[in-house]
Motif scaffolding. Sequence first.
Motif, short mmCIF file in Angstrom:
data_model
loop_
_atom_site.label_atom_id
_atom_site.label_comp_id
_atom_site.label_asym_id
_atom_site.label_seq_id
_atom_site.Cartn_x
_atom_site.Cartn_y
_atom_site.Cartn_z
N VAL A 174 0.84 -1.21 0.00
CA VAL A 174 0.00 0.00 0.00
C VAL A 174 0.87 1.25 0.00
CG1 VAL A 174 -1.62 1.35 1.39
CG2 VAL A 174 -1.99 -1.10 1.08
N ARG A 175 1.93 1.26 0.78
CA ARG A 175 2.80 2.45 0.85
C ARG A 175 3.55 2.68 -0.46
NH1 ARG A 175 3.53 0.27 6.06
NH2 ARG A 175 5.40 -0.87 5.37
N CYS A 176 3.70 1.65 -1.27
CA CYS A 176 4.37 1.81 -2.55
C CYS A 176 3.47 2.46 -3.61
CB CYS A 176 4.85 0.46 -3.07
SG CYS A 176 6.25 -0.22 -2.13
N ASP A 177 2.18 2.56 -3.38
CA ASP A 177 1.26 3.17 -4.34
C ASP A 177 1.59 4.66 -4.51
OD1 ASP A 177 -1.58 4.63 -4.83
OD2 ASP A 177 -1.56 2.63 -5.75
N SER A 178 1.53 5.15 -5.73
CA SER A 178 1.91 6.54 -6.01
C SER A 178 1.01 7.54 -5.30
CB SER A 178 1.87 6.78 -7.52
OG SER A 178 0.57 6.50 -8.04
N GLU A 179 -0.30 7.28 -5.25
CA GLU A 179 -1.21 8.20 -4.57
C GLU A 179 -0.93 8.24 -3.07
OE1 GLU A 179 -5.17 7.12 -5.53
OE2 GLU A 179 -5.01 7.71 -7.66
N ILE A 180 -0.63 7.08 -2.50
CA ILE A 180 -0.31 7.04 -1.07
C ILE A 180 1.00 7.78 -0.81
CG2 ILE A 180 0.20 5.54 0.89
CD1 ILE A 180 -2.70 5.49 -0.01
N GLN A 181 1.97 7.65 -1.71
CA GLN A 181 3.24 8.36 -1.56
C GLN A 181 3.00 9.87 -1.57
OE1 GLN A 181 6.41 7.47 -1.05
NE2 GLN A 181 5.97 5.27 -0.89
N GLU A 182 2.13 10.31 -2.47
CA GLU A 182 1.81 11.74 -2.55
C GLU A 182 1.13 12.22 -1.27
OE1 GLU A 182 -0.74 14.79 -5.44
OE2 GLU A 182 -0.53 12.66 -5.94
N LEU A 183 0.21 11.41 -0.75
CA LEU A 183 -0.48 11.77 0.49
C LEU A 183 0.49 11.85 1.66
CD1 LEU A 183 -3.05 12.27 2.15
CD2 LEU A 183 -3.32 9.78 2.31
N ARG A 184 1.39 10.90 1.75
CA ARG A 184 2.38 10.90 2.84
C ARG A 184 3.30 12.12 2.75
NH1 ARG A 184 3.71 6.01 5.39
NH2 ARG A 184 5.94 6.41 5.10
#
Length: 210
Positions: A174-184
Amino acid sequence: LLSEYEAEQPQFPDVPESKHGSVSLEAGILQPLRMEQFYSAPAADTVVQQLLPIAEAAPFPEPPDPKTCSPREYLEYYIFPVLLPGMAELLHRAKKEECFERKRTKFIACDFLTEWLYNKNPKRKDESFTEFFSIPFVNDWLKDHPRPPIPLSLLLSEEEASIVIQSFWRGYRVRCDSEIQELRQWQKQLREDKNIIKRVKEFWTKQEAK
């Protein structure tokens, strides 16, 4: 090693049984110690009956004096009748703990045998079961020689370990997802900005107080 030891021993084919009727260490004890006998027996008592004579057919009509008897008599009367059942139970528990299938387990054979022998002591016949770490001499020893904690990997069951591994892997994916990376990244920047504003306010508050 056993075959080499027996080959070195003198042979007495016509010698009758001794007057004490003592059990032969080679024929009565060493030969029956086959692994399949320990595993196929439903309980330790069955194994013991195969290894040693029953109480009614004991080789000694009365207990020999432990201070004056021969080493062989001492072993056969005082040691083996107690130690062999403990060894049989030890093998059963080791198989249950999968010690013969894994390189490392949480099972400690010396601890189990110590606990078993302590609770099977005839002097404690009417006393309740005592867990290993509650045995007085064990407790005293561990106070001066504390053990390192057992690794968590040995304490978890296969099901518990699989849940931990799967949970970590799902979180990583999940943390590797691009949208999650942007949110983090956005959350990180937001925390930094709030900290700067807070510090500026604290600075001017101190200045005004002067």
